[in-house]
Design an enzyme around this catalytic site. Structure first.
Site, PDB file in Angstrom:
ATOM      1  N   LYS A 169       0.988  -1.460  -0.242  1.00  0.00           N
ATOM      2  CA  LYS A 169      -0.175   0.002   0.217  1.00  0.00           C
ATOM      3  C   LYS A 169       1.472   1.902   0.127  1.00  0.00           C
ATOM      4  O   LYS A 169       0.916   1.735   1.093  1.00  0.00           O
ATOM      5  CB  LYS A 169      -1.071  -0.032   0.766  1.00  0.00           C
ATOM      6  CG  LYS A 169      -2.215   0.836   0.971  1.00  0.00           C
ATOM      7  CD  LYS A 169      -2.263   1.707   2.434  1.00  0.00           C
ATOM      8  CE  LYS A 169      -1.311   3.409   2.839  1.00  0.00           C
ATOM      9  NZ  LYS A 169      -2.104   4.208   1.830  1.00  0.00           N
ATOM     10  N   GLY A 200      -4.481   3.215  -1.784  1.00  0.00           N
ATOM     11  CA  GLY A 200      -5.719   3.335  -1.347  1.00  0.00           C
ATOM     12  C   GLY A 200      -5.322   3.898   0.127  1.00  0.00           C
ATOM     13  O   GLY A 200      -4.420   4.655   0.334  1.00  0.00           O
ATOM     14  N   GLY A 202      -4.823   4.639   4.014  1.00  0.00           N
ATOM     15  CA  GLY A 202      -4.228   4.512   5.300  1.00  0.00           C
ATOM     16  C   GLY A 202      -5.922   3.097   5.509  1.00  0.00           C
ATOM     17  O   GLY A 202      -5.646   2.357   6.401  1.00  0.00           O
ATOM     18  N   GLU A 203      -7.196   4.235   5.930  1.00  0.00           N
ATOM     19  CA  GLU A 203      -8.241   3.749   7.056  1.00  0.00           C
ATOM     20  C   GLU A 203      -8.950   2.435   6.420  1.00  0.00           C
ATOM     21  O   GLU A 203      -9.715   2.275   6.856  1.00  0.00           O
ATOM     22  CB  GLU A 203      -8.900   4.898   7.850  1.00  0.00           C
ATOM     23  CG  GLU A 203      -9.476   5.413   6.474  1.00  0.00           C
ATOM     24  CD  GLU A 203      -8.158   7.038   6.178  1.00  0.00           C
ATOM     25  OE1 GLU A 203      -9.332   8.314   5.742  1.00  0.00           O
ATOM     26  OE2 GLU A 203      -7.175   6.768   6.087  1.00  0.00           O
ATOM     27  N   VAL A 205      -7.163   1.102   2.894  1.00  0.00           N
ATOM     28  CA  VAL A 205      -6.404  -0.176   2.473  1.00  0.00           C
ATOM     29  C   VAL A 205      -5.541  -0.583   4.322  1.00  0.00           C
ATOM     30  O   VAL A 205      -5.405  -2.252   4.047  1.00  0.00           O
ATOM     31  CB  VAL A 205      -5.687   0.004   0.769  1.00  0.00           C
ATOM     32  CG1 VAL A 205      -4.633  -1.216   0.831  1.00  0.00           C
ATOM     33  CG2 VAL A 205      -6.302   0.038  -0.088  1.00  0.00           C
ATOM     34  N   GLY A 206      -4.262   0.520   4.742  1.00  0.00           N
ATOM     35  CA  GLY A 206      -3.894  -0.477   5.411  1.00  0.00           C
ATOM     36  C   GLY A 206      -4.806  -0.555   6.226  1.00  0.00           C
ATOM     37  O   GLY A 206      -3.551  -1.908   7.193  1.00  0.00           O
ATOM     38  N   GLU A 244       9.476   1.219  10.824  1.00  0.00           N
ATOM     39  CA  GLU A 244      10.504   2.201  10.621  1.00  0.00           C
ATOM     40  C   GLU A 244      10.201   4.066  11.002  1.00  0.00           C
ATOM     41  O   GLU A 244       9.657   4.291   9.907  1.00  0.00           O
ATOM     42  CB  GLU A 244      11.614   2.602   9.644  1.00  0.00           C
ATOM     43  CG  GLU A 244      12.096   3.125   9.514  1.00  0.00           C
ATOM     44  CD  GLU A 244      12.122   4.729   8.885  1.00  0.00           C
ATOM     45  OE1 GLU A 244      12.440   5.753   9.602  1.00  0.00           O
ATOM     46  OE2 GLU A 244      12.389   4.143   7.632  1.00  0.00           O
ATOM     47  N   CYS A 278      13.074  11.556   7.434  1.00  0.00           N
ATOM     48  CA  CYS A 278      12.584  10.654   9.177  1.00  0.00           C
ATOM     49  C   CYS A 278      14.408  10.899   9.509  1.00  0.00           C
ATOM     50  O   CYS A 278      14.467  11.151  10.734  1.00  0.00           O
ATOM     51  CB  CYS A 278      12.463   9.536   9.120  1.00  0.00           C
ATOM     52  SG  CYS A 278      13.176   8.082   7.933  1.00  0.00           S
ATOM     53  N   GLU A 378       8.854  15.953  15.616  1.00  0.00           N
ATOM     54  CA  GLU A 378       9.644  15.655  14.067  1.00  0.00           C
ATOM     55  C   GLU A 378       8.677  16.957  13.579  1.00  0.00           C
ATOM     56  O   GLU A 378       6.536  16.516  13.248  1.00  0.00           O
ATOM     57  CB  GLU A 378       8.914  14.148  13.744  1.00  0.00           C
ATOM     58  CG  GLU A 378       9.762  14.352  12.584  1.00  0.00           C
ATOM     59  CD  GLU A 378       9.530  12.580  11.392  1.00  0.00           C
ATOM     60  OE1 GLU A 378      10.193  12.587  11.353  1.00  0.00           O
ATOM     61  OE2 GLU A 378       8.599  12.192  12.206  1.00  0.00           O
TER      62      GLU A 378
END
Length: 473
Positions: A169, A200, A202-203, A205-206, A244, A278, A378
């Site tokens: 994804k 797709g 995240g809420e 497909v993830g 990660e 990151c 961050e």
């Protein structure tokens, strides 16, 4: 305007069952580039089923077969070099410099995976038993928008080495980049079902990847907040996870360092990938007695740093990926001002002449301390916080006073001294007198920067399950 209306399942480009579209917006101009049709839960389940069926045979492939598949992918990617660089610049706003380096890292990643296959022993002797390192199963790969195809390539390569099949994804914001890598993977003549890609949210497909019992492992790169959600969901079916996550990397410049070299390196570390990295070195630790010298060099560098069109090969900082990300960075600059930190360079607003895009003035704060939000959270933009210290011990204490621990940097004229300092920093990687990448060395974070490691033998073994065969004598 381009419409992307296909996902990749079981070796074929198919129309998603989902009907929702997501608009693709240029970060450089904020004009619409195209739109992508998003997959839904059913699409994700179909992709998982294809990967599950393919695993039955792919897990039994030989080392030489897996090496050939990796070579095929690399060859397909090599044919599209110009496309990979240009589409990253257009869709994401990555500079020509960064996109070019990212492309080279992609190619090296395939070579490293082949080296792993040539050197790794999948059958070991431990004590008096045989231990077989077996493929873990179907791997769910969830990746962010920064360096999208780089993440796909490195994670997929490791899965292939391990004999695993995958459901990927990518970020919906990277759909044009995803389309390109899908075409390359299709041209590589891989076994059907080895790699499946579903655009797709995240809420949707993830979330299905995270909870579906047929996914054995998740490899995720992204924010710490989302990583925690995935980990909580994964535990219900005891999925293995490699996460990660975020970072707030310290960069310690020791008092014996050559500032004419160390400060430009620090600016590069902080503003790499437009600050949307990151591993960016966003906390710069300077000896108190050399602050004035550092300020002078920083001001000179930022007065000459080129912010603008990412297509230009001299551009050092391009736009933020979206208006939302631009506003996030602006909010943090305001937070720094409110906290009492002083702006040495940059500040609020857009650079002159770049009002149409999501451009941020590269900003450096001084008179800051490590308890300020700009030093602890961050930001994911070109914002650097300078913090002073008196002793090496204090520098180490400040560096480690963070919830993160992904990467760190140390500069010194004395390599032995730098190594000694680096060994005391709680981070998954520490860069000494430079910025480099070793694709055979582990990458990942301490504390809330993640769980597990990517790359090399340690990264590979996260895709394997040890099976001990014990035969009493």
């Amino acid at each position: 305007m381009k419409t992307i209306d296909k996902i990749y399942i079981n070796g074929e480009f198919v129309s998603p069952k989902g009907t929702e579209y997501f608009n693709l917006i240029s970060p450089t101009t904020n004009e619409q580039l195209g739109k992508v049709r998003l997959g839904n839960t059913e699409d994700t389940q179909n992709a998982i089923e294809a990967a599950k069926n393919a695993f039955k045979t792919f897990s039994k492939t030989t080392t030489s077969e897996r090496i050939q598949y990796l070579k095929n992918i690399k060859t397909a990617v090599e044919k599209r070099k110009t496309d990979f660089i240009s589409i990253m610049i257009e869709e994401y706003g990555g500079t020509f410099q960064f996109a070019s380096v990212s492309y080279e890292y992609m190619l090296k990643g395939f070579d490293s995976a082949i080296n792993l296959l040539n050197s790794y022993d999948f059958i070991k002797t431990m004590g008096e038993s045989e231990v077989q390192m077996t493929s873990i199963g179907v791997v769910g790969i969830i990746i962010p928008w920064n360096s999208s195809n780089g993440f796909i390539s490195s994670k997929l390569s490791t899965a292939i080495v391990a004999g695993c099949t995958t459901v990927i994804k990518p970020s919906e914001m990277s759909a044009q980049q995803t389309q390109l890598i899908m075409e390359c993977l299709h041209d590589a003549n891989l076994p059907k079902g080895l790699v499946n890609i579903v655009n797709g949210l995240g809420e949707v497909v993830g979330a299905e990847i995270s909870r579906n019992p047929d996914i054995a492992k998740i490899s995720f790169t992204g924010s710490t907040t989302v990583g925690k959600i995935i980990a909580k969901e994964a535990v219900d079916t005891m999925k293995r996870v490699t996460l990660e996550l975020g970072g707030k990397s310290p960069n310690i410049i020791l008092d014996d360092a050559d500032f004419s070299k160390a400060i430009p390196l620090a600016i590069s570390a902080a503003f790499m990938n437009n600050g949307q990295a990151c591993i960016a070195g966003t906390r710069l630790l300077i000896p108190e007695n050399r602050l004035d010298e550092a300020k002078s060099i920083i001001k000179e560098i930022l007065a000459n740093i080129e912010v603008g069109d990412p297509k230009n090969n001299t551009t050092a900082v391009g736009p933020m990926v979206s208006t939302k990300q631009f506003q996030r960075v602006q909010d943090y600059i305001q937070i720094g001002i409110n906290e009492g930190a002083e702006i040495l360079a940059g500040g609020l607003g857009k650079p002159e002449g770049l009002e149409n895009g999501n451009f941020v003035k590269p900003t450096v704060f001084i008179n800051a301390n490590n308890q300020m939000r700009i030093a602890r959270e961050e930001i994911f933009g070109p914002v650097l916080t300078v913090i002073t210290y008196k002793t090496d011990e204090e520098a180490i204490e400040i560096a480690n006073d963070t919830t993160y621990g992904l990467q760190a940097y140390v500069s010194s004229a004395n390599n032995e001294r730098a190594h000694k300092i680096a060994s005391q920093i709680n981070a998954g990687r520490v860069q000494i007198n430079g910025i480099g990448h070793d694709p055979m060395a582990p990458f990942g974070g301490f504390k809330q920067s993640g769980i597990g490691r990517e790359f090399g033998t340690i990264g590979l073994e996260a895709y394997l399950e040890p099976k001990a065969l014990i035969q009493p004598k």
